[in-house]
Design a protein around this motif. Structure first.
Motif, PDB file in Angstrom:
ATOM      1  N   VAL A 139     -10.093   3.444   3.870  1.00  0.00           N
ATOM      2  CA  VAL A 139      -8.839   2.166   3.574  1.00  0.00           C
ATOM      3  C   VAL A 139      -9.877   0.949   2.992  1.00  0.00           C
ATOM      4  O   VAL A 139      -8.834   0.181   1.724  1.00  0.00           O
ATOM      5  CB  VAL A 139      -9.065   2.030   4.640  1.00  0.00           C
ATOM      6  CG1 VAL A 139      -8.176   0.151   5.252  1.00  0.00           C
ATOM      7  CG2 VAL A 139      -7.998   2.765   5.923  1.00  0.00           C
ATOM      8  N   LEU A 162      -6.202  -4.686   8.266  1.00  0.00           N
ATOM      9  CA  LEU A 162      -6.296  -3.501   7.302  1.00  0.00           C
ATOM     10  C   LEU A 162      -6.314  -2.890   8.861  1.00  0.00           C
ATOM     11  O   LEU A 162      -7.432  -2.991   9.648  1.00  0.00           O
ATOM     12  CB  LEU A 162      -7.722  -3.271   6.962  1.00  0.00           C
ATOM     13  CG  LEU A 162      -7.909  -4.248   5.490  1.00  0.00           C
ATOM     14  CD1 LEU A 162      -9.550  -4.466   5.266  1.00  0.00           C
ATOM     15  CD2 LEU A 162      -7.116  -4.083   4.417  1.00  0.00           C
ATOM     16  N   GLN A 218      -9.599   1.515  -1.172  1.00  0.00           N
ATOM     17  CA  GLN A 218      -8.128   1.338  -1.353  1.00  0.00           C
ATOM     18  C   GLN A 218      -7.779  -0.516  -1.428  1.00  0.00           C
ATOM     19  O   GLN A 218      -6.974  -1.030  -2.137  1.00  0.00           O
ATOM     20  CB  GLN A 218      -7.343   2.109  -0.152  1.00  0.00           C
ATOM     21  CG  GLN A 218      -6.044   1.998  -1.003  1.00  0.00           C
ATOM     22  CD  GLN A 218      -4.454   2.134  -0.184  1.00  0.00           C
ATOM     23  OE1 GLN A 218      -5.011   3.735  -0.357  1.00  0.00           O
ATOM     24  NE2 GLN A 218      -3.887   1.913  -0.161  1.00  0.00           N
ATOM     25  N   ALA A 219      -7.712  -1.084   0.075  1.00  0.00           N
ATOM     26  CA  ALA A 219      -7.893  -1.988  -0.035  1.00  0.00           C
ATOM     27  C   ALA A 219      -8.286  -3.176  -1.365  1.00  0.00           C
ATOM     28  O   ALA A 219      -7.022  -4.162  -1.316  1.00  0.00           O
ATOM     29  CB  ALA A 219      -8.281  -2.809   1.292  1.00  0.00           C
ATOM     30  N   THR A 277      -0.316   5.311   5.094  1.00  0.00           N
ATOM     31  CA  THR A 277       0.024   4.061   3.819  1.00  0.00           C
ATOM     32  C   THR A 277      -1.615   4.429   3.105  1.00  0.00           C
ATOM     33  O   THR A 277      -2.104   3.177   1.911  1.00  0.00           O
ATOM     34  CB  THR A 277       0.327   3.208   3.736  1.00  0.00           C
ATOM     35  OG1 THR A 277      -0.354   1.388   4.149  1.00  0.00           O
ATOM     36  CG2 THR A 277       1.435   2.984   3.981  1.00  0.00           C
ATOM     37  N   ALA A 278      -2.424   4.682   3.057  1.00  0.00           N
ATOM     38  CA  ALA A 278      -3.801   4.214   3.024  1.00  0.00           C
ATOM     39  C   ALA A 278      -4.591   5.955   3.641  1.00  0.00           C
ATOM     40  O   ALA A 278      -4.372   6.348   4.576  1.00  0.00           O
ATOM     41  CB  ALA A 278      -4.501   3.049   3.675  1.00  0.00           C
ATOM     42  N   PRO A 326      -3.097  -6.970   1.553  1.00  0.00           N
ATOM     43  CA  PRO A 326      -2.615  -5.574   1.647  1.00  0.00           C
ATOM     44  C   PRO A 326      -2.642  -5.891   3.373  1.00  0.00           C
ATOM     45  O   PRO A 326      -3.231  -5.864   3.452  1.00  0.00           O
ATOM     46  CB  PRO A 326      -3.076  -4.179   1.397  1.00  0.00           C
ATOM     47  CG  PRO A 326      -4.490  -4.691   0.824  1.00  0.00           C
ATOM     48  CD  PRO A 326      -4.468  -6.001   0.699  1.00  0.00           C
ATOM     49  N   GLU A 357      -6.116  -2.680  -4.212  1.00  0.00           N
ATOM     50  CA  GLU A 357      -5.233  -3.469  -4.776  1.00  0.00           C
ATOM     51  C   GLU A 357      -5.105  -5.394  -4.539  1.00  0.00           C
ATOM     52  O   GLU A 357      -4.812  -5.996  -5.264  1.00  0.00           O
ATOM     53  CB  GLU A 357      -4.209  -3.523  -3.031  1.00  0.00           C
ATOM     54  CG  GLU A 357      -3.915  -1.602  -3.009  1.00  0.00           C
ATOM     55  CD  GLU A 357      -3.494  -1.376  -1.621  1.00  0.00           C
ATOM     56  OE1 GLU A 357      -2.557  -0.344  -1.734  1.00  0.00           O
ATOM     57  OE2 GLU A 357      -4.018  -1.726  -0.852  1.00  0.00           O
ATOM     58  N   PRO A 372      -2.912  -2.681   4.581  1.00  0.00           N
ATOM     59  CA  PRO A 372      -2.821  -0.317   4.399  1.00  0.00           C
ATOM     60  C   PRO A 372      -3.167   0.104   6.116  1.00  0.00           C
ATOM     61  O   PRO A 372      -3.561  -0.326   6.979  1.00  0.00           O
ATOM     62  CB  PRO A 372      -4.123  -0.613   4.097  1.00  0.00           C
ATOM     63  CG  PRO A 372      -4.868  -1.315   4.258  1.00  0.00           C
ATOM     64  CD  PRO A 372      -3.532  -2.702   4.307  1.00  0.00           C
ATOM     65  N   GLN A 373      -2.112   1.251   6.307  1.00  0.00           N
ATOM     66  CA  GLN A 373      -2.152   2.124   7.665  1.00  0.00           C
ATOM     67  C   GLN A 373      -3.234   3.081   7.570  1.00  0.00           C
ATOM     68  O   GLN A 373      -2.557   4.078   6.700  1.00  0.00           O
ATOM     69  CB  GLN A 373      -1.178   2.242   8.163  1.00  0.00           C
ATOM     70  CG  GLN A 373      -0.143   0.901   8.479  1.00  0.00           C
ATOM     71  CD  GLN A 373       1.140   1.236   8.913  1.00  0.00           C
ATOM     72  OE1 GLN A 373       1.165   1.679  10.050  1.00  0.00           O
ATOM     73  NE2 GLN A 373       2.351   0.844   7.837  1.00  0.00           N
ATOM     74  N   SER A 386       0.808  -1.463   0.236  1.00  0.00           N
ATOM     75  CA  SER A 386      -0.602   0.025  -0.140  1.00  0.00           C
ATOM     76  C   SER A 386       0.739   0.922   0.125  1.00  0.00           C
ATOM     77  O   SER A 386       1.925   1.122   0.493  1.00  0.00           O
ATOM     78  CB  SER A 386      -0.783   0.331   0.858  1.00  0.00           C
ATOM     79  OG  SER A 386      -1.718  -1.117   0.687  1.00  0.00           O
ATOM     80  N   PRO A 387       0.298   2.227  -0.580  1.00  0.00           N
ATOM     81  CA  PRO A 387      -0.733   2.748  -1.705  1.00  0.00           C
ATOM     82  C   PRO A 387      -0.484   2.012  -2.716  1.00  0.00           C
ATOM     83  O   PRO A 387       0.166   1.850  -3.572  1.00  0.00           O
ATOM     84  CB  PRO A 387      -0.980   3.806  -1.267  1.00  0.00           C
ATOM     85  CG  PRO A 387      -0.020   4.571  -0.939  1.00  0.00           C
ATOM     86  CD  PRO A 387       1.130   3.558  -0.840  1.00  0.00           C
TER      87      PRO A 387
END
Lengths: 213, 500
Positions: free
Chosen positions: B260, B290, B263-264, B252-253, B245, B267, B247-248, B219-220
């Motif tokens: 989140v 996540l 985005q996840a 990173t998200a 992923p 991905e 993602p934080q 991520s991302p």
């Protein structure tokens, strides 16, 4: 402290990227010394940011805004400081080593170092040892900061240090390392000069490595 | 029993739902838009070529923009269920089985922590081959652990070939399905070879794979070249893989949980599209770890309520997509198995169970995924036991509403001797293994042991119990040979900087 320096410190604390350079310019116009503007204004602000962060009164995104404000001000001050012969904190090259795409940790340390007053050159992620050697030759940094998230890419830190040795550059730079699987023992084993367990510790370490803390 | 004669609705199990169908669609179509308009970075040229040849737009060498119709088409061949079956026992039967499908929950450990808590000294240190084997032995003994991931990286073996040794350590400890990691395609190929040997041939693998592979987008929106290579190898060799992923939120998200999720999903959808192009029917599990970056410490939170909430919401999305979910629970940010660890693990295990699974990993993680803890693993087995009981719900039937028995006992009597009690007391109540329900005097007599001590005692009991090796010396040598050959091929890459 003069009023303008106080305002400057406040602008840094508030992460005011627009106003900080304006206040720096105003301070210069008022005839203040660049070194005093830095140390008595901006650094005072940044120290307060550090204190508040440790006390849990400020959080990472706010600290990074302050760091950006710091850099915005330094853009004006740096050439003046250099020509006046003042000693600056110096340059840091940051890189996530070859084979590793994880760069959030490296980015955080870079931004924290900028907040501390370093000039930071970010080489990005997946950076081979040769490119780091090349960058050291070109930019002559005081510190090289290496990051890795994977145990398999941790080895690249050792390869990079070895490449610096082979290029005859190892004694010209300090090397600091970090990343989730890295620890002080590993740093010592591969001949790094220091290890930071988090972004703030990384910036503290950088200051220590240049004799500023 | 007094029931309505018509329109009688039952809740066979408790239910939990975080997102409505409209919200899921909003997230899904947002992901499609990100995939199509923002695009993702794919650093594997072969992967880029495949996508490009089938209709994706490629800009700037590796920025891949995938049109929505490609996602829709990929979904039409994506398996709704993934089955992984463990290794054969001495009798040749492969008794551990996971059918990863909507609303089925299986719990297992997490993988590749740099550190572990030594079971004898209780000190945190780098993990070794023996630790991985020990933790696999513990997982094998725990009834509520359905699959194993290496709770620790083998760091006393060569760094570049650790994965083969790690797989061997796991095979020595357990016959349960394993979710492996691999250094690269070569490491994956070696482990597949080891699995064939352990299974007694490739044909057994074809009946059901014995491991899945864990791989991650970064991520991302970035896809590592080696990881994509492993993904393609999995498609070619019928290996199910987890493409999820970490993602934080805020780092990173996007900082919001819905962001989140978008985005996840973007991905993982990329992995789905690529896999189905490579081989229609390739088996993919999506989901992830996540969570958020803690804005005070910069640590990725494993025990946060947001982590549990995100995992549950994402499970709603995977149910709607009909794709197996890789969920997260049994993990904590605490530095040892302590009260915090128990509190966080209880919350996230409960939520993961309630939302309906599927492959729930990271049981036994402490220190935000950096350290594995045998005590945590054993304690979580008990937590999962409680949760599983809860998930059985309360059936309301003629048998469970015993009007005749109530009438028989009447006011002031008791139920201890009734047939109804005799019929149900063994199955109606969950039986604790570690939870204490002694009265004070008996508890004192038993040594006044707090939970932490009882848990640790159980760890030692399992490790000290006599056990037969899971396979014979000849098999061990054959498996070990693959590890040694890999070491031989990669000799000289280590520079004498082994981690342990």
């Amino acid at each position: 402290m003069s009023k303008i320096l106080e305002q400057l410190a406040t602008a840094i604390i508030e992460g005011d990227i627009d106003n900080t350079p304006k206040l720096v310019q105003k301070a210069l116009d008022e005839g203040l010394e660049p070194l005093s503007i830095l140390n008595d204004g901006m650094v005072m602000g940044m120290n307060e940011v550090g204190r508040r962060f440790k006390a849990g009164e400020m959080f990472v995104p706010e600290v990074l805004m302050s760091a950006e404000a710091m850099q915005a001000g330094l853009k004006i001050l740096r050439p003046l400081l250099v020509s006046s012969g003042a000693k600056l904190l110096g340059k840091v090259i940051m890189a996530t080593v070859q084979g590793d795409l994880h760069d959030i940790g490296k980015n955080l340390v870079g931004m924290m170092c900028e907040g501390a007053g370093f000039e930071v050159i970010d080489l990005g992620f997946d950076v081979p040892a040769e490119r780091i050697v090349q960058a050291v030759k070109e930019h002559k940094p005081d510190i090289v900061g290496l990051s890795a998230l994977l145990t398999t890419t941790m080895r690249q830190m050792a390869y990079t240090i070895k490449a610096l040795e082979e290029a005859g550059l190892r004694d010209k730079v300090k090397v600091m390392v970090g990343g989730a699987p890295v620890d002080a023992e590993f740093a010592k084993k591969i001949g790094a000069d220091g290890y930071g367990s988090n972004a703030a510790a990384g910036a503290e370490l950088a200051k220590k490595l240049v004799g500023a803390a | 029993m007094e029931v309505h004669k018509v329109n009688y609705e039952v809740n066979a199990t408790p239910t939990l739902q975080i997102l409505t169908e409209d919200e899921i669609e909003a997230i899904y179509f947002s992901s499609l838009r990100v995939l199509e308009e923002t695009g993702v970075r794919c650093y594997n040229p072969e992967g880029v070529d495949i996508l490009h040849a089938h209709g994706a737009h490629v800009e700037d060498k590796n920025l891949v923009k995938v049109p929505s119709w490609m996602v829709e088409r990929a979904r039409s061949t994506l398996p709704k269920k993934v089955t992984v079956v463990g290794m054969p026992d001495k009798d040749g039967k492969r008794k551990y089985r996971m059918d990863l499908v909507k609303n089925s929950a299986y719990w297992g450990t997490g993988s590749d922590t740099p550190y572990t808590i030594d079971p004898y000294t209780l000190k945190r240190r780098r993990s070794t081959y023996q630790d991985v084997k020990n933790l696999a032995i513990i997982a094998e003994a725990l009834p509520n652990i359905d699959f194993f991931m290496s709770l620790g990286i083998t760091q006393d073996t060569a760094v570049g070939t650790y994965d083969r040794w790690q797989y061997l350590a796991m095979l020595e400890g357990t016959n349960k399905p394993i979710n492996i990691t691999a250094v690269d395609v070569e490491g994956l190929r070696d482990q597949l070879e080891m699995a064939y040997i352990r299974l007694g041939g490739k044909e057994e693998w074809k009946k059901a794979p014995a491991f899945s592979l864990y791989i991650e987008p970064v991520s991302p929106l970035s896809h590592d070249p080696i990881v994509i290579g492993k993904l393609l190898f999995c498609c070619d060799n019928d290996i199910p893989f987890v493409y999820t992923p970490c993602p934080q939120a805020g780092a990173t998200a996007p900082c919001t949980l819905a962001g989140v999720l978008v985005q996840a999903l973007t991905e993982s959808l990329f992995g789905i599209v690529l896999s189905q192009l490579r081989k229609p029917g390739a088996q993919v599990i999506i989901g992830g770890l996540l969570s958020q970056m803690d804005m005070q410490t910069t640590v990725m939170a494993y025990g946060s309520p947001e982590m549990a909430l995100l995992s549950a919401a994402y499970t709603d999305i995977t149910k709607w997509l009909m794709v197996p979910m890789y969920n997260t629970s049994g993990c904590s940010d605490a530095k040892m198995f302590d009260e915090q660890a128990a509190m966080e693990a209880t919350l996230n295990t409960f939520i993961a169970g309630l939302i309906g699974g599927n492959m729930i990993h990271d049981v036994g993680y402490i220190e935000s995924g950096l350290t594995s803890s045998p005590d945590m693993l054993v304690a979580c087995d008990e937590i999962i036991g409680m949760v599983k009981r809860f998930l059985q719900g309360i059936p309301v039937t003629r048998e469970t509403v015993p009007l005749e028995t109530i009438d028989q006992v009447g006011p002031g009597g008791h139920y201890l001797g009734t047939d109804h009690t005799l019929r149900h007391f063994k199955t109606e109540f969950w039986k604790p293994v570690l939870m204490d329900r002694l009265d004070w005097d008996r508890w004192v007599k038993a040594g006044s042991k707090p939970m932490r001590e009882r848990v640790h005692q159980r760890v030692l009991e399992i490790l000290q119990a006599e056990r037969e090796p899971l396979f014979d010396e000849k098999m061990y040598k054959e498996l070990r040979r693959i590890c040694e050959l890999a070491d031989e091929r990669h000799k000289g890459e280590e520079m004498g900087i082994g981690i342990v």
